[in-house]
Design an enzyme around this catalytic site. Sequence first.
Site, PDB file in Angstrom:
ATOM      1  N   GLU A  44      -1.348 -36.353  28.646  1.00  0.00           N
ATOM      2  CA  GLU A  44      -1.584 -37.170  27.379  1.00  0.00           C
ATOM      3  C   GLU A  44      -0.950 -36.497  26.132  1.00  0.00           C
ATOM      4  O   GLU A  44      -1.174 -35.161  26.011  1.00  0.00           O
ATOM      5  CB  GLU A  44      -2.636 -37.689  26.960  1.00  0.00           C
ATOM      6  CG  GLU A  44      -3.082 -38.370  25.860  1.00  0.00           C
ATOM      7  CD  GLU A  44      -4.499 -38.807  25.510  1.00  0.00           C
ATOM      8  OE1 GLU A  44      -4.891 -39.956  24.882  1.00  0.00           O
ATOM      9  OE2 GLU A  44      -5.380 -37.822  25.815  1.00  0.00           O
ATOM     10  N   LYS A 113      -3.725 -47.418  26.864  1.00  0.00           N
ATOM     11  CA  LYS A 113      -5.202 -46.883  26.963  1.00  0.00           C
ATOM     12  C   LYS A 113      -6.245 -48.002  26.505  1.00  0.00           C
ATOM     13  O   LYS A 113      -6.082 -48.512  25.110  1.00  0.00           O
ATOM     14  CB  LYS A 113      -5.262 -45.781  26.166  1.00  0.00           C
ATOM     15  CG  LYS A 113      -6.627 -44.862  26.215  1.00  0.00           C
ATOM     16  CD  LYS A 113      -6.423 -43.689  25.532  1.00  0.00           C
ATOM     17  CE  LYS A 113      -7.646 -42.876  25.373  1.00  0.00           C
ATOM     18  NZ  LYS A 113      -7.518 -41.652  24.875  1.00  0.00           N
ATOM     19  N   CYS A 153      -7.360 -40.138  29.468  1.00  0.00           N
ATOM     20  CA  CYS A 153      -8.018 -39.332  28.807  1.00  0.00           C
ATOM     21  C   CYS A 153      -9.539 -39.650  28.746  1.00  0.00           C
ATOM     22  O   CYS A 153     -10.493 -39.760  29.749  1.00  0.00           O
ATOM     23  CB  CYS A 153      -7.769 -38.851  27.600  1.00  0.00           C
ATOM     24  SG  CYS A 153      -8.443 -37.197  26.735  1.00  0.00           S
TER      25      CYS A 153
END
Length: 289
Positions: A44, A113, A153
């Site tokens: 990321e 995300k 993440c």
Amino acid sequence: MSRTLRVGLTQWHPTADVETNLATAVDLVAQAGAAGADLVVLPENGLMLGTNVEMRARALKQNGPEIAALAAVAAEHAVPVVVGGMKNATPEGVYNSAVVIGPDGKVAGRYDKIHLFNARVNGQSFEASSVEQAGTTPVLLDLEQAVLGLTICYDVRFPELYRALALAGAEVLLVPSAFVHTTGRAHWHTLLAARAIENGCFVVAPATIRGGPDAGDAFQTFGHALVVSPWGEILADLGEDAAAVQVVDLDLGEVARVRSMLPVLEGTMPAAYAMAPERIRVMSNEESR
């Protein structure tokens, strides 16, 4: 018949210098491709990491020159590449997108995300929602060798997403990250092992590493790009000090073996979890007199 997925695990120290970051990314993809990887996964924010203001102002585009450069090296080595998370400027707004490039060099799709890092760590505020907007849809990646679940993440703290991906067929869970050093030191290995164990999946987590004391980073990241087995064993850990790439063989038969011993996906009870919990109240001694 045994199945193996050879994954190129990567990490490096990104800055706000997109050109330098891209050169590192292209080099690591080339190294992994030359070593016979079936897939290369990048961290990321590997193409640009700075303050919220910097990252929003310099959001990249899915059809921009950076992705084109990575697509060229993917095609050269005939290897799929997952750009693990970049600030992606779209007509609908800026997303944090994991962009999938096929072995033919064409963009195959993306995952936006879902869980944004709005948190306060050691007095520093990380308000990701000021940079990007949240995605809404889980995404699976179908490769010839395996089915993979795409996450990024902070998603790792929301196990329900990973369970949904595993129930939908994921055998490998990707968690490309730029994990804050403080929380990484405390939680990174534990969270990734938990997601692997509770779903009987491999977890592949490329990462960004911190620079030296004079690097001027907007925040320090933890590194330790990891591969974790469905049994929770760490198969690769690239440490936190240097840019690196390692090709790791995933024996996909291990997924079936672990799930046969611990059939957690068969035992899940989603209807029960959706119900409001009952409450049992125990009276104090004074109340019961």
